[in-house]
Scaffold this active site. Structure first.
Site, PDB file in Angstrom:
ATOM      1  N   GLU A   1       3.512  32.616  -3.633  1.00 32.93           N
ATOM      2  CA  GLU A   1       2.274  32.067  -4.176  1.00 32.93           C
ATOM      3  C   GLU A   1       2.103  30.593  -3.815  1.00 32.93           C
ATOM      4  O   GLU A   1       0.998  30.136  -3.535  1.00 32.93           O
ATOM      5  CB  GLU A   1       2.214  32.272  -5.688  1.00 32.93           C
ATOM      6  CG  GLU A   1       2.011  33.721  -6.112  1.00 32.93           C
ATOM      7  CD  GLU A   1       0.724  34.311  -5.580  1.00 32.93           C
ATOM      8  OE1 GLU A   1      -0.235  33.555  -5.309  1.00 32.93           O
ATOM      9  OE2 GLU A   1       0.667  35.536  -5.410  1.00 32.93           O
TER      10      GLU A   1
ATOM     11  N   TYR B   1      -3.687  29.348 -11.983  1.00 29.79           N
ATOM     12  CA  TYR B   1      -3.658  30.462 -11.037  1.00 29.79           C
ATOM     13  C   TYR B   1      -2.232  30.948 -10.786  1.00 29.79           C
ATOM     14  O   TYR B   1      -1.947  32.148 -10.876  1.00 29.79           O
ATOM     15  CB  TYR B   1      -4.305  30.082  -9.690  1.00 29.79           C
ATOM     16  CG  TYR B   1      -3.952  31.106  -8.641  1.00 29.79           C
ATOM     17  CD1 TYR B   1      -4.620  32.329  -8.602  1.00 29.79           C
ATOM     18  CD2 TYR B   1      -2.890  30.897  -7.765  1.00 29.79           C
ATOM     19  CE1 TYR B   1      -4.254  33.315  -7.698  1.00 29.79           C
ATOM     20  CE2 TYR B   1      -2.517  31.873  -6.865  1.00 29.79           C
ATOM     21  CZ  TYR B   1      -3.199  33.083  -6.831  1.00 29.79           C
ATOM     22  OH  TYR B   1      -2.815  34.062  -5.945  1.00 29.79           O
TER      23      TYR B   1
ATOM     24  N   ASP C   1      -8.118  34.013  -7.239  1.00 29.29           N
ATOM     25  CA  ASP C   1      -8.029  33.214  -6.025  1.00 29.29           C
ATOM     26  C   ASP C   1      -9.363  33.320  -5.285  1.00 29.29           C
ATOM     27  O   ASP C   1     -10.323  33.949  -5.756  1.00 29.29           O
ATOM     28  CB  ASP C   1      -6.844  33.647  -5.157  1.00 29.29           C
ATOM     29  CG  ASP C   1      -7.152  34.872  -4.311  1.00 29.29           C
ATOM     30  OD1 ASP C   1      -8.035  35.674  -4.691  1.00 29.29           O
ATOM     31  OD2 ASP C   1      -6.499  35.048  -3.261  1.00 29.29           O
TER      32      ASP C   1
END
Length: 311
Positions: free
Chosen positions: A56, A139, A157
């Protein structure tokens, strides 16, 4: 960019409802994902939560094909957070290579240190504990909790935001910055079941990456084309603020990248003269170097020498 690889663990931060508004979308998108999802290393069970977290960080503003080789090397060298935490932060910057936005490397190193010190070296499953780690925003915390631990969170996203903008809101592109309305819509679209919600998060993200792309979208391959508000409206052109382009050539980012490349390749302090050779314009070069020092990516030493940070 990942699919959940483990059964659900821990609590959630999202409320559930008996009938989610996005229910007509869930099954087609998840079924499509089951058939078409890319086989990526961070989606495999052996990646674990640390592998998901590393992916990520690396995938932010960076395409999968550039991330793959660096990710594999990173996990081979630092298979657990404690392995990375034991190294100097400059080694993280060195291993980051040319992925771009190298402050992500320092943030990932800082998160590894915190995980080692606060959580015994295991990436926490609790969303609030993830969010409390340095360098981790909403996020990334939601993505790790969802993809690594199968929890129910809205994971927004760029790809997901574009899918929702088109399929539900009926516009070609989402706003430049994530809005409260988008977050509210994402929560409303979440399936009520944890495992299904985690699968939905991964599936909607993959749909945006492979089919509902920013340009040249493939509506004929889209499993929810029949429900897509933007398509049904005749694909009206974007009417919002101009979309931000990503320029690179001639920018301070390019200069910073060249300066860091010299320091990454050197395993001893580098003299100012060696850095001066990487860019012709002295004012921009000095500004870029000062910025790297201010960001903690470069450490100045006496005698006009520079190196990657040791602490």
């Amino acid at each position: 960019m990942t699919a959940p690889t483990k059964p659900p663990h821990g609590g959630t931060t999202e409320s559930t409802s008996e009938h989610a508004p996005g229910e007509p979308l869930h099954s087609p998108v998840i079924d499509w994902f089951d058939e078409h999802a890319r086989d990526l290393p961070w989606r495999r069970p052996e990646a674990g939560a640390w592998g998901v977290m590393v992916s990520e960080f690396m995938l932010q503003q960076t395409p999968v094909n550039r991330v793959l080789p660096v990710y594999e090397q990173w996990l081979a060298r630092w298979p657990r957070p404690a392995d990375l935490a034991a190294e100097a932060p400059g080694e993280a910057v060195r291993a980051w290579g040319r992925l771009g936005y190298p402050r992500r490397a320092l943030r990932l190193h800082g998160a590894a240190v915190a995980i080692t010190e606060r959580h015994g070296g295991d990436v926490p499953a609790d969303h609030s504990q993830l969010l409390a780690l340095p360098g981790i925003g909403e996020y990334t915390a939601a993505a790790v909790a969802s993809f690594a631990y199968g929890q129910r969170h809205a994971v927004l996203d760029t790809n997901v935001r574009r899918v929702f903008a088109r399929a539900v809101t009926g516009v070609q592109y989402p706003p430049n910055a994530t809005t409260a309305a988008e977050r509210r819509l994402a929560r409303e679209l979440l399936p009520g079941d944890e495992a299904t919600a985690a699968r939905w998060a991964a599936a909607s993200m993959e749909l945006g990456a492979l089919v509902c792309t920013a340009k040249n979208e493939s509506c004929h391959r889209c499993p929810i084309a029949a429900f897509c508000a933007w398509r049904l409206a005749g694909k009206p052109a974007h009417e919002g603020p101009p979309r931000r382009g990503q320029t690179y050539a001639g920018t301070d980012r390019q200069v910073r990248g060249r300066l860091l490349a010299v320091l990454r390749e050197a395993h001893a302090p580098v003299p100012q003269a060696a850095l001066d050779r990487v860019w012709h314009e002295p004012v921009q070069r000095a500004r870029a170097l000062d910025g790297l020092v201010a960001d903690g990516l470069v450490e100045p030493l006496p005698g006009g020498l520079y190196r990657l940070p040791l602490t």
